[in-house]
Design a protein around this motif. Sequence first.
Motif, short mmCIF file in Angstrom:
data_model
loop_
_atom_site.label_atom_id
_atom_site.label_comp_id
_atom_site.label_asym_id
_atom_site.label_seq_id
_atom_site.Cartn_x
_atom_site.Cartn_y
_atom_site.Cartn_z
N ALA A 68 0.93 -1.31 0.08
CA ALA A 68 0.05 0.02 -0.04
C ALA A 68 1.01 1.33 -0.09
N ASP A 69 2.13 1.30 0.67
CA ASP A 69 3.02 2.22 0.79
C ASP A 69 3.26 2.66 -0.43
N ARG A 70 3.79 1.79 -1.29
CA ARG A 70 4.35 1.99 -2.58
C ARG A 70 3.33 2.30 -3.72
N ILE A 71 2.16 2.04 -3.60
CA ILE A 71 1.22 2.29 -4.34
C ILE A 71 0.77 3.90 -4.03
N LYS A 200 3.73 2.21 -12.00
CA LYS A 200 4.43 3.45 -11.52
C LYS A 200 5.01 2.89 -10.10
N ALA A 201 4.48 2.16 -9.42
CA ALA A 201 5.01 1.78 -8.10
C ALA A 201 6.16 0.75 -8.09
N GLY A 202 6.33 0.34 -9.41
CA GLY A 202 7.34 -0.61 -9.45
C GLY A 202 7.07 -2.34 -9.33
N PRO A 249 6.66 0.58 -19.90
CA PRO A 249 7.75 1.52 -19.74
C PRO A 249 7.78 2.15 -18.37
N LEU A 250 6.45 2.27 -17.70
CA LEU A 250 6.53 2.86 -16.34
C LEU A 250 6.94 2.06 -15.50
N ARG A 255 11.69 0.58 -11.91
CA ARG A 255 12.47 -0.64 -11.33
C ARG A 255 14.14 0.25 -11.38
N LYS A 256 14.31 1.36 -12.00
CA LYS A 256 15.51 1.93 -11.68
C LYS A 256 15.78 2.54 -10.39
N GLN A 257 14.58 2.62 -9.77
CA GLN A 257 14.90 3.34 -8.32
C GLN A 257 14.87 2.36 -7.16
N SER A 258 15.19 2.78 -6.09
CA SER A 258 15.48 1.76 -4.95
C SER A 258 14.20 1.57 -4.54
#
Length: 266
Positions: A68-71, A200-202, A249-250, A255-258
Amino acid sequence: MKKSLLLSAIVAVICSGCVSTSPTGRTQALLYSDSEMQQMGAQSFEAMKQQQKISQDKAKTQYVNCIADRITAVLPDQSQKWEVVLFDSDQVNAFALPGGHIGVYTGLLNVAINQDQLATVMGHEVAHVLAQHGNEQVSRSQITGIGMQAADVALGASGVANKDLYMAGLGLGAQVGIILPFGRDQESEADILGLELMAKAGFNPAQSVELWKNMAKAGGEQGPELLSTHPSHGNRINELQNAQAKVMPLYTQARKQSLTECKING
């Protein structure tokens, strides 16, 4: 007939200033303000917390909160604080309410077997809130109630025989087409918006297809789509597959982020 015309005029006046457009371009009638919807959401969520058993499993609760936090971290409004509750129930379900409330049932964890699949459902439910589907539904119900009164007055004034039978038919049509929570258009819209949120949330959007395959197996035989508030499993899967090229692509960018990987520990 004067009463009928008056009620019809009231419907027209109510709707004149409430027409909006959904994120995918659908026309919506929204009668309620954001603050009113938030109040409704808060009251409903508090009632559910009082009436339903809340899970005491810390590992599962942390897992659900992680997703939930990531979304919610990718939502446009970062001022909104979200409360997440894991309910101890065999129901294979989840929901989100206006005002920042998310409920997940432990039974869902048996079908959404990894973080990406659970993110599919949670993203979908949060998308309902973003697209103001709750406001749309209660507004439709309100408008339908006024319209039914107008029809009752009109049939009575015209001396139509079997008026009760006509009204019963009108009521069934209203229930199937308008009053049932979250119709197929809204569900399809939430699928696409939720897919974008999870990407978007990976979370891997390809797992949305696997999730609904699992749902189909868990749900068994499904009734006719015409009388269902949800698209058929087959149609839903096809729409999600068609949307993959747009959202991948999103996901790749995210996924480039930590990112914190969400797992059930313990």
